[in-house]
Structures are given as structure tokens and as C-alpha cells.
Design a protein around this motif. Structure first.
Motif, short mmCIF file in Angstrom:
data_model
loop_
_atom_site.label_atom_id
_atom_site.label_comp_id
_atom_site.label_asym_id
_atom_site.label_seq_id
_atom_site.Cartn_x
_atom_site.Cartn_y
_atom_site.Cartn_z
N GLY A 1 0.80 -1.21 0.00
CA GLY A 1 0.00 0.00 0.00
C GLY A 1 0.84 1.27 0.00
O GLY A 1 2.08 1.24 -0.10
N ALA A 2 0.15 2.41 0.17
CA ALA A 2 0.79 3.71 0.06
C ALA A 2 1.76 3.97 1.21
O ALA A 2 2.86 4.50 1.00
N ASP A 3 1.37 3.66 2.43
CA ASP A 3 2.24 3.93 3.58
C ASP A 3 3.56 3.17 3.44
O ASP A 3 4.64 3.73 3.67
N TYR A 4 3.46 1.91 3.07
CA TYR A 4 4.66 1.10 2.92
C TYR A 4 5.54 1.64 1.79
O TYR A 4 6.77 1.74 1.93
N THR A 5 4.93 1.99 0.67
CA THR A 5 5.69 2.52 -0.47
C THR A 5 6.44 3.79 -0.08
O THR A 5 7.61 3.99 -0.45
N ALA A 6 5.78 4.65 0.70
CA ALA A 6 6.44 5.87 1.17
C ALA A 6 7.63 5.54 2.06
O ALA A 6 8.68 6.21 1.99
N GLN A 7 7.50 4.52 2.88
CA GLN A 7 8.62 4.12 3.75
C GLN A 7 9.82 3.65 2.93
O GLN A 7 10.98 4.01 3.24
#
Length: 777
Positions: A482-488
Motif C-alpha cells: 500500500g501507500a504507507d509502505y511505499t512511502a517508507q
């Protein structure tokens, strides 16, 4: 007086033409000034002249009663047309925005017509507020609902039998009861108004099955016209309302869905308490509403704010009914400044002076956002609407929708939720997006009242490179996260999950480590909103769309933005110009004392618009009070002596002049409008400086003449140009200025009509700008 369908000389009621019978009057925008046009089917005509309607005896009576009872001397857009439908016994569907004067559309005709009007209203608090306000204006009104004792209900029934009441408010559940209908059938009913009529439609955002039963009213009261009123209804909802109620060839009146006095701001939620406090601190001692999704969020937000010294109360369905009522009344009566609530709060609130609405979490759809944010600035004064959102909000709403709705409604609700998510992440004018959702548009390129048009959001450098880094990371993560993981991953996080998956060894790991998490998550959301990434599945996994692959291949460059530091406004709102703030606050205290003594909300006594005019003009002559907006004969008699004494005493003690007032019969007042400067203005200004004419600039920049004239009007204000002859023929300038001298220049449409529609709006706009500079700066 009694009014019904107009008859011809031989007594027959004339039939409307097919075009007229299907007419829809819809407000549009021209430089954010309102005008209306008739629409029949898919075709539209030029604006229709209403000169005869303006001067008819019926309109004159409406205007006289409006001044006498309410202290208003002019109609808001489409009010006159809605009132004429009620006066002439024609069914109608009226869609006016919150704050557009919807209630007056049935209250004033009820006063002017013989008999009693019935008003269907959904909530006890809303009924009470309206009856209190009408009673203060000397209009006999009553409500019948479960809050009344048996003795009180009997007293209302006696007043109805004795024909002492002009407006009777009732809930839909009570009105459709056989006993109620039989009782009212023995009464002279002038017409029936159904407020919050979107609740009738299964396509509306707040469908209520009990409203669907109102279709019995046509049969029960065949002589009474029916009028459905709401603040939010798409074309599909309007058609459903008319069909369900069995309206006979109704007049459809659709106001502009835009609220130009509202300033919209949307930000990603980071530290929400800091973000909320920044908004509150911009509005000290003013009323505001904070919306949260869950009861737990409401309670924690309210408690935290109270611990920081703010005055708030919570409101949600989990509280006892008596406690909810007390909290709502404390907010209405201004015992507290802020109510923190779920969406269970607000539908029955008629409070006009809410100066800000904060959504601490994302609403479930655009209709809900329009209505909830629209509870700010109902008095027409400036107000702020801030929305703080996160990707998690969508998941919360998805869970609630899946839990509470059947399969048929679920798909529609989830699609509406996706639209709301896209709205939050976009970088387009907020006002334009909202009105387009309801099938309208703004003509002006820059609304001047949202974070996008105020340039609080700016495009980033190298958007293609940034987008490719994000999309490439999604691809290398096998489109499984998801988005949170991709940002990390992109920010080089040492998160255990990132390391265990070996994603610290990806070529995209840490590519955006110099950017904040807020910015990276914002860009991912924007790529989703623009269709380059797709969220799917229970965990909102990111996948790359066909359009996203085009970006990865360098064939398309997306638009990506970031928030920039907000610059504080350098000048106060024009609606505060000349207002003595200290006197305004003193008048607020007086208003609260009077309201407490009478047991009614303060805004029922006087609205903020009235208090600002009193603090600006400071009248000490009783006759001049009638020149103040919101003060009619009744309020002059009741409060005039007290107001004059308090104003005179305050001005004497503080060495301030009194009676700063010009007669309404004097020449039109020129109020220069602030120039709307957009990012594109510079190239226009350069061409105007070089001496090019309107047509030459339009040709060189490949823009319409209307758009060029908008920028030229801004140029005139900025450069302080007083003569339009450099661009407009002198004889045209002379004609326009002659009309301005007679009717003023607050709106372009009356000038356009007075000139027999022979001068374009663009030319009028430029001449008006020069006239304003010459007479107002």
C-alpha cells in the motif's frame, strides 16, 4: 390576501406552454456574480427579463412584508421566483445553497397568503429555531412534535382551529398519520413546504424512508400546492423528488451550488491537533464546528481541546438524548464556542454565524462535505472550511459502508467515497470541483477563495522524475503493498517489515529520503487521484494503471504539487471595513443578554451582519435603524431604544463618532472589488503594458475574449487605470457609465440588461473596473 393559479378574463386558468412548463431556472456564474437563465431540455435561452415580475403587485406586497417583518429590502437570487410559485399555487422544487435564504421562500408567502402553510421539517431543534425566529418577528407560528406535552399539543390544535397560525411545522412521521390529515383537512391550507427534501430520494445522500410516505399529501390536500426545498440535489435527485411527491408540472429552481464567501482549504493530516488549533486561533471567540468520523475521535478531540483552554462540547449518537440536546443548545446559545461532532450533528442547526468548519477526517462523499462545510457562513459573511485527510479515512468509511449498507447501496456509496478521496488529493480549484459535481461551473479562472487559487499549493520541480520514482518503486515491490509502505521504502525507512522483505536493497530505496513523509504520501495520493495508480483489495494495494505505464515510459508528465508556507492575509475582509471591532463585541454581549432573557438563540435576535452594520454605522436616530439590514418594524419597536442608548453611550465613552450613515436613497455606493491575480496574470499584464488591445491579446495567447477581459479588469485595478477608452470604444464607455450612475455596479447582469444586451459582459467588466478605481480607490 389569497392567491391561486392566475385566471384569464373568462375565468379559465391558462395552460403553460410546453417550454415554460418544463422550465428550469438555474443560477450560473459570471465573475462570481450570480444571474439566472432558463433551461428547457438541453437548450438554453438568453437571460429572461423579469421586469414585469419585479413591479407586480404580488412582488411589491412580498417586498413590503419582507422589510416590515425581517428588515430585508431585496431578494436573494431565485427567492422571488420561488415565492411567486407559492403565491400563485404552482408546485415547485427549489434547490438553494445553505445560507441562500431557502426558509424565507416559504415563510414570506405564508405570511402574505390567506390560510395556514404546513412545513415538513425533519428535526425538533430545527422546528424550534424557526418558530422562535418567526415569533420574534411578530409572525404567528407553531410546531407539533414529541417534545410537546399533551396540554401544549391541545393548545396548538386550538390555535389552528381558530386560524391564528400562519405556519405549522411538523415531522413527516406525524404529518402522514390519518388522524393528523383528517384534522388538517378541516383547515384552510395555503400550501405545503417540504424542507430537506433530498431525504425523499433514494439517490440522495441522506435518504429517509419516512419521507417517502409524503406522496399521500397530493391526494389528501389536492387544492394545496407542494414545494420541495433542499440545499443539495443533483438532477437525478430533483427528478426523483418531483416524481415521488407527484408534483404537477413543477417549477424547478436551482441556485448556484457555489458559496463564494467560504474559503476552502484541504491538507493531509499530519499532527491533527496542531492543524486544528491553527484554524481555531484564526477565529478567536467565534463559533466553529469540528467533524470527526467516530465517537471516540469526537470525545478525544473535545477533551484535548478543553485541556488546552478552548471551550468545546462533544456531540454524537452515543450520548443520551437529553445530553445531546443540552450540548447543542449550549453551542447555539454561545455558551461554548466549538462543538466537536460526528455527522449526526448539524442538520437541524439554523445557526447563522458559524465562522469555521473543520473536518478532522474525510467525509464520506462530496454531497455530505458540501452540506457540512456549508453550515459555515450562512449569514453570507466570510467563513473558513478546512479538511484534514488521510488515506486511512477511506478505509474507515469502507468498513462502515460494508457493515451498514446492502449490496445495492454499497456500490453507489463506495463510488461516491472514491470521488471524495479524489477531490481531497486533487490540485484543482475547490469551488469549481464542487459546483461541477452538481452539474454547474464557474466562469472565472481563479475563485480567489481556496488553497489552490490562493497558491497555497505549488507545483513541484521535475514532476515526471518524482512520479517515475514512485511508480518504479511500486513495480519493484511487485505491486503488492500500500501507500504507507511505499512511502517508507522511498524515504529509506529502517522499518522491520521493509528490511525483512529485502526492500532496502531495491534501486528505489531511499530515492526520496530528503522529502517529508507528508509530501511523499501526498504525491502517492495525487497519482491515485489522477488515475496513474489504483488502490485495490482489502488492504488498498497499489497497482499501476495503463496511464501510469505511460508515465513510466516518459510519454506523459503528471501534475504534482506540494503545500507551501501560507502567507497571512495583509488586509481585512471588505465586510469588516469600517466596523468598530470593540463595539461589535459589545453588541454581541448585549445580544446574548437579550437572547438569554427571552430563551432564544442569540442569532434569532440579530445576526452578525446586523451587528456589523450597527458597529460600522453607529446610528442614534430611531428612523435610521430601519436602514440596517435585518431590522424591520417589529425589531425597531422592541429593541430600537435599547440599541440607540447603548450605541450612543459606548461612542461617547470611547470618543467615537456616531451616525456614520448614508441614506439608501443616495447615489449607488462603489465598493471596489479586490483584483483576482492568478499565476497566468503576468503574461497578460506584459501584453497590456505593451499596448495590445483585447482581440490582439486573445489571438496571441489563444484565449477567449471573455478570459482576456477578466485579466484586463485585474490589470486595471493593479495599475490604477481610470479610463477604459484604450480598450473600449468611447461611446460604449459612456453608455455603460451612464447605467452605472443609475443602478450601481455590484452586479454585471442588471447593467447588461439595462443596455438591452447590446454590450458584452467583457466590455462591461472592464468599464466597471475603471469606474471602481476612479470612484472607490
Amino acid at each position: 390576501m389569497s392567491a391561486g393559479p392566475r385566471a384569464s378574463a373568462d375565468g379559465a386558468i391558462p395552460q403553460s406552454s410546453p417550454v415554460e412548463s418544463r422550465a428550469v431556472r438555474q443560477l450560473c456564474h459570471h465573475d462570481r456574480r450570480l444571474y439566472w437563465r432558463k433551461v428547457s431540455g438541453s437548450a438554453s435561452t438568453r437571460p429572461v427579463s423579469a421586469t414585469s415580475a419585479e413591479t407586480s403587485p404580488v412582488v411589491e406586497e412580498l417586498r413590503a412584508r419582507m422589510q416590515q417583518c425581517w428588515g430585508y429590502d431585496s431578494f436573494r437570487p431565485l427567492q422571488r421566483e420561488a415565492m411567486l410559485a407559492a403565491m400563485e399555487g404552482r408546485d415547485s422544487v427549489v434547490v438553494l445553497p445553505t445560507g441562500g435564504g431557502k426558509s424565507l421562500c416559504y415563510q414570506l408567502p405564508a405570511v402574505c397568503r390567506d390560510g395556514m402553510a404546513i412545513v415538513v421539517s425533519p428535526l425538533i431543534a430545527l422546528m424550534k429555531d424557526q418558530v422562535d425566529a418567526l415569533t420574534q418577528n411578530g409572525i404567528p407560528a407553531a410546531f407539533i412534535n414529541s417534545s410537546l406535552s399533551t396540554a401544549q399539543r391541545m393548545a396548538v390544535a386550538d390555535r389552528v382551529r381558530n386560524r391564528e397560525i400562519k405556519l405549522l411545522f411538523a415531522a413527516p412521521e406525524r404529518l402522514v398519520q390519518d388522524r393528523t390529515i383528517r384534522f388538517l383537512q378541516d383547515t384552510a391550507i395555503s400550501f405545503i413546504a417540504i424542507d430537506e427534501a433530498h431525504c425523499i430520494s433514494q439517490w440522495g445522500h441522506d435518504f429517509r424512508p419516512e419521507y417517502r410516505q409524503l406522496n399521500c399529501l397530493r391526494t389528501a390536500f389536492p387544492q394545496a400546492s407542494l414545494h420541495a426545498l433542499t440545499a443539495t440535489a443533483t438532477e437525478k435527485v430533483r427528478a426523483d423528488i418531483a416524481g415521488q411527491l407527484g408534483l404537477a408540472d413543477p417549477e424547478i429552481l436551482v441556485g448556484s451550488f457555489d458559496r463564494p464567501n467560504l474559503l476552502y482549504r484541504i491538507e493531509r493530516r499530519t499532527d491533527v491537533m496542531i492543524q486544528i488549533r491553527e484554524v481555531i486561533d484564526r477565529h478567536p471567540n467565534e463559533s466553529g464546528i469540528i467533524y470527526c468520523i467516530s465517537r471516540a475521535s469526537v470525545e478525544s478531540t473535545s477533551a484535548t481541546l478543553n485541556s488546552l483552554g478552548y471551550r468545546t462540547l462533544p456531540y454524537h449518537a452515543g450520548l443520551e438524548a437529553d445530553e445531546r440536546r443540552k450540548h447543542q443548545e449550549a453551542f447555539i446559545d454561545e455558551q461554548v464556542d466549538i462543538i466537536v461532532a460526528t455527522v449526526a450533528f448539524g442538520m437541524g442547526i439554523d445557526k447563522s454565524n458559524v465562522r469555521y468548519v473543520i473536518h478532522a477526517e474525510m467525509p464520506r462523499n462530496i454531497e455530505a462535505y458540501q452540506q457540512e462545510s456549508g453550515r459555515a457562513g450562512r449569514d453570507g459573511l466570510e467563513a473558513e472550511c478546512c479538511l484534514f485527510y488521510s488515506g486511512r479515512d477511506g478505509k474507515t468509511w469502507e468498513f462502515l459502508i460494508n457493515q451498514s449498507e446492502d449490496a445495492g447501496n454499497r456500490a453507489r456509496s463506495l463510488a461516491a467515497l472514491a470521488q471524495m478521496d479524489s477531490f481531497c488529493a486533487s490540485a484543482k480549484c475547490r469551488h469549481r470541483q464542487l459546483v461541477r459535481h452538481f452539474g454547474q461551473d464557474l466562469e472565472s479562472e481563479n475563485c480567489g477563495a481556496c488553497d489552490v487559487c490562493l497558491r497555497e499549493i505549488e507545483p513541484i520541480e521535475d514532476p515526471l522524475v518524482v512520479a517515475q520514482k514512485i511508480l518504479s518503486s511500486v513495480f519493484r515491490q511487485e505491486q503488492r503493498f500500500g501507500a504507507d509502505y511505499t512511502a517508507q521504502v522511498l524515504r529509506g525507512s529502517r522499518n522491520k517489515k521493509v528490511l525483512s522483505n529485502g526492500h532496502d536493497r531495491l534501486s528505489t530505496y531511499g530515492l526520496l529520503r530528503d522529502e517529508s513523509d507528508q509530501h511523499v504520501r501526498g504525491w502517492i495520493d495525487q497519482l491515485v487521484a489522477h488515475g496513474y495508480l489504483v488502490r485495490s483489495g482489502e488492504y488498498s494495494v497499489l497497482t499501476i494503471s495503463d496511464a501510469g505505464w505511460q508515465v513510466l515510459k516518459g510519454r506523459h508528465t503528471p501534475q504534482l504539487t506540494r503545500p507551501r508556507r501560507r502567507v497571512a492575509a495583509s488586509s481585512e475582509s471588505d465586510k469588516w471595513v469600517g466596523v468598530n471591532r470593540e463595539l461589535f463585541e459589545d453588541l454581541r454581549r448585549i445580544r446574548q443578554e437579550v437572547a438569554a432573557d427571552r430563551g432564544v438563540p442569540p442569532y434569532v435576535i440579530f445576526g452578525d451582519v446586523t451587528l456589523r452594520e450597527l458597529a460600522r454605522l453607529r446610528p442614534t436616530d430611531p428612523n435610521r435603524l430601519l436602514q440596517i439590514y435585518g431590522i424591520g418594524e417589529r425589531k425597531k419597536r422592541e429593541f430600537g431604544a435599547m440599541l440607540i442608548d447603548r450605541i450612543a453611550d459606548w461612542c461617547r465613552r470611547n470618543g467615537v463618532d456616531t451616525d456614520v450613515m448614508a441614506s439608501r436613497a443616495s447615489a449607488p455606493q462603489i465598493r471596489p472589488k479586490p483584483a483576482r491575480i492568478s499565476a497566468a496574470s503576468g503574461q497578460y499584464f506584459e501584453l497590456f503594458d505593451s499596448g495590445l488591445g483585447i482581440d490582439e491579446v486573445a489571438l496571441q495567447l489563444d484565449r477567449s475574449v471573455g478570459t482576456v477581459c477578466e485579466h484586463l479588469a485585474s490589470y486595471v485595478h493593479v495599475r490604477k487605470v481610470t479610463d477604459a477608452a484604450a480598450w473600449i470604444r468611447p461611446e460604449t464607455v459612456e453608455r455603460v457609465e451612464a447605467v452605472i450612475g443609475n443602478i450601481g455596479c455590484e452586479r454585471l447582469k442588471p447593467i447588461f440588461e439595462a443596455l438591452n444586451e447590446e454590450v458584452s459582459y467583457g466590455d462591461i467588466r472592464v468599464v466597471v473596473a475603471c469606474f471602481e478605481v476612479r470612484h472607490g480607490d
